[in-house]
Design an enzyme around this catalytic site. Structure first.
Site, PDB file in Angstrom:
ATOM      1  N   HIS A 154      39.874  55.902  49.014  1.00 20.84           N
ATOM      2  CA  HIS A 154      40.966  56.626  48.398  1.00 20.84           C
ATOM      3  C   HIS A 154      40.559  57.579  47.197  1.00 20.84           C
ATOM      4  CE1 HIS A 154      41.179  52.927  46.171  1.00 20.84           C
ATOM      5  NE2 HIS A 154      41.645  53.703  44.999  1.00 20.84           N
TER       6      HIS A 154
ATOM      7  N   LYS B 254      36.404  61.130  43.307  1.00 23.04           N
ATOM      8  CA  LYS B 254      36.092  60.977  41.679  1.00 23.04           C
ATOM      9  C   LYS B 254      34.609  61.183  41.422  1.00 23.04           C
ATOM     10  CE  LYS B 254      40.138  58.261  40.163  1.00 23.04           C
ATOM     11  NZ  LYS B 254      40.575  56.664  39.589  1.00 23.04           N
TER      12      LYS B 254
HETATM   13 FE   LIG Z   1      43.193  58.314  43.246  1.00 20.18          FE
END
Ligand SMILES: [Fe+2]
Length: 444
Positions: free
Chosen positions: A282, A286
């Site tokens: 998910h 990042k």
């Molecule tokens: Fe997230």
């Protein structure tokens, strides 16, 4: 290293293989036996027709004799000859007997009919003959095997080649085979079933270990491939977790919570796979967020927060590059959407948010609340549930929160304090059955 455990896949393969081979043997045996029986029927029909044609030739000779000795007209003489033969039951043969005969003459309406009154089903035989249409003049020989009152009979219409002329008449006969003939046919069909079934089963028995060995190799190959994919999935999730100083445990726990919730909600296998992949990955986007923002200890500025939000887009770009990971896009792309439409990146609401993402969101927030961080203590399960319930219909899908509320306590008890290794092992047990579905379908 990931490896499948407690999966009765090979048992399944063996069962399917044995069932298929047995079915194949049965179908082949029955098909060939039916063909053999039909061939026997056909041979009987041809023999009866040939015999009847011989008899008709004899009748024509007898007619000639009557005409020359008694001076009768040919038609009357022929009727007399037929009558003699039938009445004397002279047409009995080893194969059976003619129980019905009808004589037709072109240009003469009606027909002479001879019926063997001694035959128990003679009325049914006559009814069958009358139910058919009358023979067409000069139509040539015709025959078929029929069942009259469950008895196999040969029904034939034959031209009478009287004095070399082809339009002198026709005879319709119904022939009943002797019981011994019918019994022999059935016996032959039975033996054929036995012989063919034996050959088919013997062939199947020889093929079984070969097919099983090949299937085992194929299944092992598929398992290794799936295991490698699964391992890569965990690796990616782990890499992201390391990046923002989180731990593997969060990924494992959140995936387990999400899968358990999805099982309770009845998600299908494809949805479970998409959910597991999405849960692991998910926050894969990042990776693209610079450290000064990702690891910033304090509150983000508005601009920094906008940059942080782009991890969703980066994540979508990452999973889009892999066919195997593509179904993770719903969770990756929508895990920050909120049920009331106040989330990001698209602000979609309600059931416009994919189900897998709505499930994951509940799991993600619950685990974040019940986990200890450097800046906060872990909340208890009850405290976290209280927060989730307050977000019911706002942040979260009410139905999903309600479902999770009924199962959260034992799951929290089970997973909250387990090591990454234990969680990983349990996750494989839970998720593997959805990932190896593809190998089952290879043989189903
Ligand atoms: Fe997230």
């Amino acid at each position: 290293m990931y490896s499948p455990r407690n999966v009765p896949l090979l048992t399944y393969v063996r069962h399917v293989l044995v069932a298929r081979l047995a079915l194949m043997a049965t179908v082949i045996a029955l098909t060939l036996a039916t063909l053999a029986y039909l061939a026997e029927e056909r041979m009987l029909e041809e023999a009866v027709v040939a015999e009847a044609q011989e008899d008709l030739a004899e009748l024509v000779e007898r007619t000639r004799a009557i005409v020359s000795h008694d001076g009768l007209k040919p038609l009357d003489a022929f009727r007399l000859a037929v009558g003699e033969k039938i009445a004397a039951n002279a047409r009995k043969s080893r194969r059976g007997k003619v129980v019905y005969a009808r004589f037709f003459k072109p240009g003469i309406s009606g027909a002479e009919e001879y019926l063997d009154q001694t035959f128990v089903l003679h009325e049914a035989v006559r009814a069958h003959a009358h139910a058919g249409k009358s023979p067409e003049p000069n139509a040539g020989a015709w025959s078929e095997t029929v069942f009259i009152a469950d008895i196999l009979c040969v029904h034939a219409i034959l031209p009478i080649d009287e004095f070399g002329r082809s339009d002198t008449g026709q005879v319709e006969i119904i022939f009943v085979p002797a019981p011994s003939v019918l019994a022999a046919m059935e016996r032959k069909a039975f033996y054929t079933v036995g012989a063919v079934a034996f050959v088919a089963l013997a062939t199947a028995a020889l093929l079984y270990p070969v097919i099983l060995r090949l299937t085992n190799r194929l299944v092992a190959f598929s398992r290794n491939l799936q295991a490698a994919n699964f391992e890569t999935l965990a690796l990616l999730g782990c890499a992201v977790a390391k990046r923002d100083s989180d731990t593997d445990e969060h990924n494992y726990r959140v995936t387990l919570y999400a899968l358990r919730m999805a099982e309770a909600l009845g998600l299908d296998a494809a949805g479970m796979r998409a959910l597991a992949k999405g849960a692991f990955l998910h926050d894969v986007g990042k990776i693209a967020i610079r450290d000064s923002i990702l690891l910033k200890p304090g509150k983000l500025t508005e601009d920094e927060y906008e940059i942080m939000k782009t991890h969703v887009r980066h994540g979508l770009e990452v999973v889009a590059r892999s066919t195997w990971l593509r179904d993770a896009k719903d969770v990756v792309g929508c895990h920050h959407e909120k049920f009331n439409g106040k989330g990001y990146p698209n602000g979609i609401s309600g059931k416009d948010i994919p189900l897998t993402a709505r499930i994951f969101t509940v799991a993600d927030v619950f685990d974040a609340l019940t986990s200890r961080r450097s800046y906060k203590n872990a909340l208890s399960c009850a405290e976290a549930l209280d927060i989730l319930m307050r977000g019911r219909g706002k942040h979260f899908d009410p139905k999903i929160v309600d479902t999770f509320a009924t199962m959260a306590a034992p799951l929290h008890e089970r997973y909250a304090h387990r090591s990454g290794r234990d969680l990983s092992a349990e996750l494989i047990d839970v998720a593997w059955k959805y990932f190896h579905v593809g190998t089952d379908t290879l043989v189903s």
